[in-house]
Design a protein around this motif. Structure first.
Motif, PDB file in Angstrom:
ATOM      1  N   ASP A 185      33.326  55.817   2.267  1.00  0.00           N
ATOM      2  CA  ASP A 185      32.162  56.091   1.329  1.00  0.00           C
ATOM      3  C   ASP A 185      31.516  57.381   1.704  1.00  0.00           C
ATOM      4  O   ASP A 185      31.209  57.674   2.955  1.00  0.00           O
ATOM      5  N   ASP A 186      31.247  58.320   0.659  1.00  0.00           N
ATOM      6  CA  ASP A 186      30.642  59.630   0.874  1.00  0.00           C
ATOM      7  C   ASP A 186      29.082  59.721   0.909  1.00  0.00           C
ATOM      8  O   ASP A 186      28.439  60.499   0.599  1.00  0.00           O
ATOM      9  N   LEU A 187      28.449  58.080   0.839  1.00  0.00           N
ATOM     10  CA  LEU A 187      27.114  57.959   0.435  1.00  0.00           C
ATOM     11  C   LEU A 187      26.387  58.868   1.619  1.00  0.00           C
ATOM     12  O   LEU A 187      25.386  59.436   1.110  1.00  0.00           O
ATOM     13  N   TRP A 188      26.610  58.508   2.937  1.00  0.00           N
ATOM     14  CA  TRP A 188      26.081  59.452   3.969  1.00  0.00           C
ATOM     15  C   TRP A 188      26.021  61.042   3.759  1.00  0.00           C
ATOM     16  O   TRP A 188      24.872  61.472   3.950  1.00  0.00           O
ATOM     17  N   GLU A 189      27.086  61.272   3.512  1.00  0.00           N
ATOM     18  CA  GLU A 189      27.183  62.777   3.340  1.00  0.00           C
ATOM     19  C   GLU A 189      26.211  63.401   2.137  1.00  0.00           C
ATOM     20  O   GLU A 189      25.776  64.358   2.113  1.00  0.00           O
ATOM     21  N   THR A 190      26.440  62.613   1.120  1.00  0.00           N
ATOM     22  CA  THR A 190      25.750  62.917  -0.083  1.00  0.00           C
ATOM     23  C   THR A 190      24.301  62.853  -0.051  1.00  0.00           C
ATOM     24  O   THR A 190      23.573  64.003  -0.469  1.00  0.00           O
ATOM     25  N   THR A 191      24.022  61.976   0.693  1.00  0.00           N
ATOM     26  CA  THR A 191      22.253  61.693   1.017  1.00  0.00           C
ATOM     27  C   THR A 191      21.968  62.745   1.939  1.00  0.00           C
ATOM     28  O   THR A 191      20.769  63.599   1.713  1.00  0.00           O
ATOM     29  N   PHE A 192      22.713  63.201   2.850  1.00  0.00           N
ATOM     30  CA  PHE A 192      22.335  64.141   3.988  1.00  0.00           C
ATOM     31  C   PHE A 192      22.040  65.491   2.957  1.00  0.00           C
ATOM     32  O   PHE A 192      21.115  66.314   3.002  1.00  0.00           O
ATOM     33  N   TYR A 193      23.029  65.937   2.212  1.00  0.00           N
ATOM     34  CA  TYR A 193      22.912  67.332   1.406  1.00  0.00           C
ATOM     35  C   TYR A 193      21.749  67.021   0.434  1.00  0.00           C
ATOM     36  O   TYR A 193      21.031  68.130   0.093  1.00  0.00           O
ATOM     37  N   GLN A 194      21.344  65.879  -0.198  1.00  0.00           N
ATOM     38  CA  GLN A 194      20.309  65.658  -1.092  1.00  0.00           C
ATOM     39  C   GLN A 194      19.093  65.990  -0.288  1.00  0.00           C
ATOM     40  O   GLN A 194      18.342  66.399  -0.875  1.00  0.00           O
ATOM     41  N   ILE A 195      18.870  65.251   0.900  1.00  0.00           N
ATOM     42  CA  ILE A 195      17.862  65.296   1.717  1.00  0.00           C
ATOM     43  C   ILE A 195      17.355  66.808   2.042  1.00  0.00           C
ATOM     44  O   ILE A 195      16.416  67.343   2.101  1.00  0.00           O
ATOM     45  N   GLN A 196      18.533  67.732   2.322  1.00  0.00           N
ATOM     46  CA  GLN A 196      18.388  68.997   2.716  1.00  0.00           C
ATOM     47  C   GLN A 196      17.633  69.671   1.429  1.00  0.00           C
ATOM     48  O   GLN A 196      17.187  70.832   1.554  1.00  0.00           O
ATOM     49  N   TRP A 197      18.211  69.331   0.192  1.00  0.00           N
ATOM     50  CA  TRP A 197      17.370  70.132  -0.921  1.00  0.00           C
ATOM     51  C   TRP A 197      16.321  69.509  -1.149  1.00  0.00           C
ATOM     52  O   TRP A 197      15.216  70.461  -1.588  1.00  0.00           O
TER      53      TRP A 197
END
Length: 238
Positions: A210-222
């Motif tokens: 699941d790429d949820l971790w990576e997706t959330t990481f980039y969203q938090i950066q934004w």
């Protein structure tokens, strides 16, 4: 509004009683002639009533007086929590979230921006901003309360991105001539609370495909870059 919120409890009691007919001592469910089709129809009717209750309170969150709006927001949270026994499927939880809580946040945000574009409307703009802040706090609390069933939905990833999008929208709220928004003072704390609990519950992990971790990481950066190192000390783990 308290009476409206408490009506959710009455619906739960009706559900527990087996949808008993006031004119009949025997319950519908215990009746041998009850079919699965009828039971499904009754469940659908219950959810329809809960949604109508939520939508009525949501509309009241746009009232002109701030105390009325805020009362409606809190009553909405109360009704959701009291109806917990009825929100028994991931689909029910997510549908009500989209139709009531997300819709409430979106309406309040739009109304705040509408006031911010008017002349001599700073008081109204700030007042609506206060209700929007409260609605985001309620969104956070209700989401975390129903986190387990919501996370079990096949559409959870899309739903989660919907929460992040609204966090981002509030962080970037532009009040024009009325100065900076106060929402960025509270959104990072709400976001931190949500992500921390999702990690603790192992809903947000680096395991699996699941790429949820990576997706959330980039969203938090934004959304809130200052939170990135605290919430994701190892980054994406790549």
């Amino acid at each position: 509004m308290d009476l409206m919120a408490n009506s959710a409890k009455l619906l739960v009691q009706w559900h527990r009683s087996g949808y008993s007919d006031p004119g009949n001592n025997a319950s519908f469910i215990s009746n041998a002639s009850s079919s699965s089709v009828e039971e499904n129809a009754r469940s659908h009717n219950l959810m329809t009533l809960i949604q109508r209750l939520g939508e009525s309170l949501r509309k009241t969150t746009l009232a002109r007086r701030e105390e009325v709006r805020n009362h409606a927001v809190m009553a909405l949270q109360k009704s959701f929590i009291q109806a917990e026994e009825l929100l028994f499927t991931p689909a029910n939880c997510i549908n009500l979230f989209y139709n009531v809580i997300f819709a409430m946040v979106d309406d309040l945000h739009e109304k705040m921006l509408e006031y911010s574009r008017r002349e001599n409307a700073e008081r109204e703009t700030r007042s609506m901003e206060g209700t929007l802040k409260l609605s985001m706090e309620v969104l956070t609390e209700v989401y975390l309360h129903f986190l387990k069933p919501i996370s079990e939905s096949p559409s959870f990833r899309t739903f989660w991105l919907g929460i992040l999008r609204r966090m981002d929208t509030c962080m970037k709220a532009d009040l024009g001539v009325y100065g900076e928004s106060k929402l960025p003072d509270v959104i990072p704390d709400l976001l931190k609370k949500i992500v921390t609990i999702m990690k603790n519950e192992e809903i947000l992990t680096q395991k699996g495909e699941d790429d949820l971790w990576e997706t959330t990481f980039y969203q938090i950066q934004w959304i809130a870059p200052a939170l990135t190192d605290e919430l994701f000390p190892k980054g994406t783990g790549e």
